[in-house]
Write a protein that holds these residues in place. Structure first.
Motif, PDB file in Angstrom:
ATOM      1  N   THR A 167      21.336  68.444 102.126  1.00  0.00           N
ATOM      2  CA  THR A 167      20.637  68.847 103.338  1.00  0.00           C
ATOM      3  C   THR A 167      20.513  67.645 104.271  1.00  0.00           C
ATOM      4  N   VAL A 168      20.247  67.913 105.528  1.00  0.00           N
ATOM      5  CA  VAL A 168      20.079  66.824 106.503  1.00  0.00           C
ATOM      6  C   VAL A 168      18.914  65.928 106.090  1.00  0.00           C
ATOM      7  N   LEU A 169      17.767  66.528 105.754  1.00  0.00           N
ATOM      8  CA  LEU A 169      16.608  65.739 105.345  1.00  0.00           C
ATOM      9  C   LEU A 169      16.902  64.974 104.064  1.00  0.00           C
ATOM     10  N   GLY A 170      17.594  65.612 103.150  1.00  0.00           N
ATOM     11  CA  GLY A 170      17.908  64.990 101.875  1.00  0.00           C
ATOM     12  C   GLY A 170      18.860  63.818 102.004  1.00  0.00           C
ATOM     13  N   ARG A 171      19.850  63.933 102.875  1.00  0.00           N
ATOM     14  CA  ARG A 171      20.788  62.828 103.057  1.00  0.00           C
ATOM     15  C   ARG A 171      20.084  61.580 103.578  1.00  0.00           C
ATOM     16  N   GLU A 172      19.204  61.775 104.546  1.00  0.00           N
ATOM     17  CA  GLU A 172      18.481  60.625 105.100  1.00  0.00           C
ATOM     18  C   GLU A 172      17.520  60.049 104.068  1.00  0.00           C
ATOM     19  N   LEU A 173      16.820  60.902 103.345  1.00  0.00           N
ATOM     20  CA  LEU A 173      15.911  60.419 102.311  1.00  0.00           C
ATOM     21  C   LEU A 173      16.693  59.672 101.229  1.00  0.00           C
ATOM     22  N   HIS A 174      17.832  60.183 100.856  1.00  0.00           N
ATOM     23  CA  HIS A 174      18.673  59.519  99.848  1.00  0.00           C
ATOM     24  C   HIS A 174      19.139  58.151 100.354  1.00  0.00           C
ATOM     25  N   ARG A 175      19.511  58.065 101.603  1.00  0.00           N
ATOM     26  CA  ARG A 175      19.940  56.791 102.192  1.00  0.00           C
ATOM     27  C   ARG A 175      18.809  55.763 102.154  1.00  0.00           C
ATOM     28  N   LEU A 176      17.615  56.195 102.548  1.00  0.00           N
ATOM     29  CA  LEU A 176      16.464  55.291 102.545  1.00  0.00           C
ATOM     30  C   LEU A 176      16.076  54.888 101.120  1.00  0.00           C
ATOM     31  N   ALA A 177      16.174  55.836 100.197  1.00  0.00           N
ATOM     32  CA  ALA A 177      15.866  55.541  98.791  1.00  0.00           C
ATOM     33  C   ALA A 177      16.857  54.526  98.224  1.00  0.00           C
ATOM     34  N   ALA A 178      18.118  54.632  98.618  1.00  0.00           N
ATOM     35  CA  ALA A 178      19.134  53.685  98.153  1.00  0.00           C
ATOM     36  C   ALA A 178      18.840  52.285  98.671  1.00  0.00           C
ATOM     37  N   GLU A 179      18.419  52.172  99.915  1.00  0.00           N
ATOM     38  CA  GLU A 179      18.045  50.862 100.468  1.00  0.00           C
ATOM     39  C   GLU A 179      16.889  50.260  99.668  1.00  0.00           C
ATOM     40  N   PHE A 180      15.920  51.095  99.340  1.00  0.00           N
ATOM     41  CA  PHE A 180      14.784  50.643  98.537  1.00  0.00           C
ATOM     42  C   PHE A 180      15.251  50.187  97.150  1.00  0.00           C
ATOM     43  N   ALA A 181      16.134  50.960  96.536  1.00  0.00           N
ATOM     44  CA  ALA A 181      16.604  50.659  95.182  1.00  0.00           C
ATOM     45  C   ALA A 181      17.374  49.345  95.100  1.00  0.00           C
ATOM     46  N   HIS A 182      17.936  48.897  96.196  1.00  0.00           N
ATOM     47  CA  HIS A 182      18.701  47.647  96.191  1.00  0.00           C
ATOM     48  C   HIS A 182      17.834  46.406  96.388  1.00  0.00           C
ATOM     49  N   SER A 183      16.547  46.586  96.596  1.00  0.00           N
ATOM     50  CA  SER A 183      15.636  45.447  96.767  1.00  0.00           C
ATOM     51  C   SER A 183      15.530  44.676  95.454  1.00  0.00           C
ATOM     52  N   GLN A 184      15.615  43.368  95.550  1.00  0.00           N
ATOM     53  CA  GLN A 184      15.596  42.526  94.355  1.00  0.00           C
ATOM     54  C   GLN A 184      14.290  41.744  94.182  1.00  0.00           C
ATOM     55  N   THR A 185      13.516  41.580  95.257  1.00  0.00           N
ATOM     56  CA  THR A 185      12.265  40.825  95.180  1.00  0.00           C
ATOM     57  C   THR A 185      11.146  41.644  95.815  1.00  0.00           C
ATOM     58  N   ILE A 186       9.925  41.238  95.521  1.00  0.00           N
ATOM     59  CA  ILE A 186       8.753  41.906  96.108  1.00  0.00           C
ATOM     60  C   ILE A 186       8.842  41.867  97.632  1.00  0.00           C
ATOM     61  N   GLU A 187       9.247  40.731  98.179  1.00  0.00           N
ATOM     62  CA  GLU A 187       9.328  40.590  99.633  1.00  0.00           C
ATOM     63  C   GLU A 187      10.361  41.533 100.235  1.00  0.00           C
ATOM     64  N   GLN A 188      11.448  41.772  99.521  1.00  0.00           N
ATOM     65  CA  GLN A 188      12.502  42.647 100.019  1.00  0.00           C
ATOM     66  C   GLN A 188      12.102  44.121  99.979  1.00  0.00           C
ATOM     67  N   LEU A 189      11.025  44.459  99.297  1.00  0.00           N
ATOM     68  CA  LEU A 189      10.572  45.852  99.218  1.00  0.00           C
ATOM     69  C   LEU A 189       9.911  46.321 100.510  1.00  0.00           C
ATOM     70  N   ASP A 190       9.337  45.405 101.269  1.00  0.00           N
ATOM     71  CA  ASP A 190       8.544  45.769 102.446  1.00  0.00           C
ATOM     72  C   ASP A 190       9.284  46.641 103.455  1.00  0.00           C
ATOM     73  N   ALA A 191      10.389  46.163 103.972  1.00  0.00           N
ATOM     74  CA  ALA A 191      11.093  46.901 105.037  1.00  0.00           C
ATOM     75  C   ALA A 191      11.546  48.289 104.584  1.00  0.00           C
ATOM     76  N   PRO A 192      12.179  48.434 103.406  1.00  0.00           N
ATOM     77  CA  PRO A 192      12.569  49.779 102.975  1.00  0.00           C
ATOM     78  C   PRO A 192      11.358  50.695 102.726  1.00  0.00           C
ATOM     79  N   LEU A 193      10.264  50.116 102.238  1.00  0.00           N
ATOM     80  CA  LEU A 193       9.062  50.928 102.019  1.00  0.00           C
ATOM     81  C   LEU A 193       8.482  51.442 103.331  1.00  0.00           C
TER      82      LEU A 193
END
Length: 109
Positions: free
Chosen positions: A72-98
């Protein structure tokens, strides 16, 4: 950061479990017990990025199912944002995707 994590989890669980004819899910509801600020606070203090990603990913999977999945359109965007979050390696890198996840989930409520 703990409040931001709790907010993302809350918005996900609202999408997954809240219905029009029921009372709204609040931060102190039982469904939020594993995702409350204190739980995230402990993970943040420990620097447990993997634990944080796991907890948030659980909620994001529920939200993704609630919007109809990645086809779905909503699902594709949510999946994209979730993938960005999942690639965060440090606490500091979590901020922007969150922040992006929070804003998107707030919009699609």
């Amino acid at each position: 950061m703990e409040l931001l994590l709790e907010t993302v989890a809350l918005f996900c669980l609202k999408l997954a479990y809240e219905t029009e004819d029921s009372s709204p899910i609040l931060r102190d509801d039982l469904v939020m017990s594993e995702y409350e600020r204190e739980v995230f606070g402990l993970l943040v203090r420990r620097g447990d990025v993997e634990g944080i990603r796991t907890k948030v990913s659980e909620c994001l999977r529920l939200a993704l199912n609630a919007v109809g999945g990645v086809d779905t359109v909503l699902g594709r965007e949510l999946h994209r944002l979730a993938a960005e979050f999942a690639h965060s390696q440090t606490i500091e890198q979590l901020d922007a995707p969150l922040i992006s996840l929070k804003e998107y989930l707030k919009e699609i409520q």
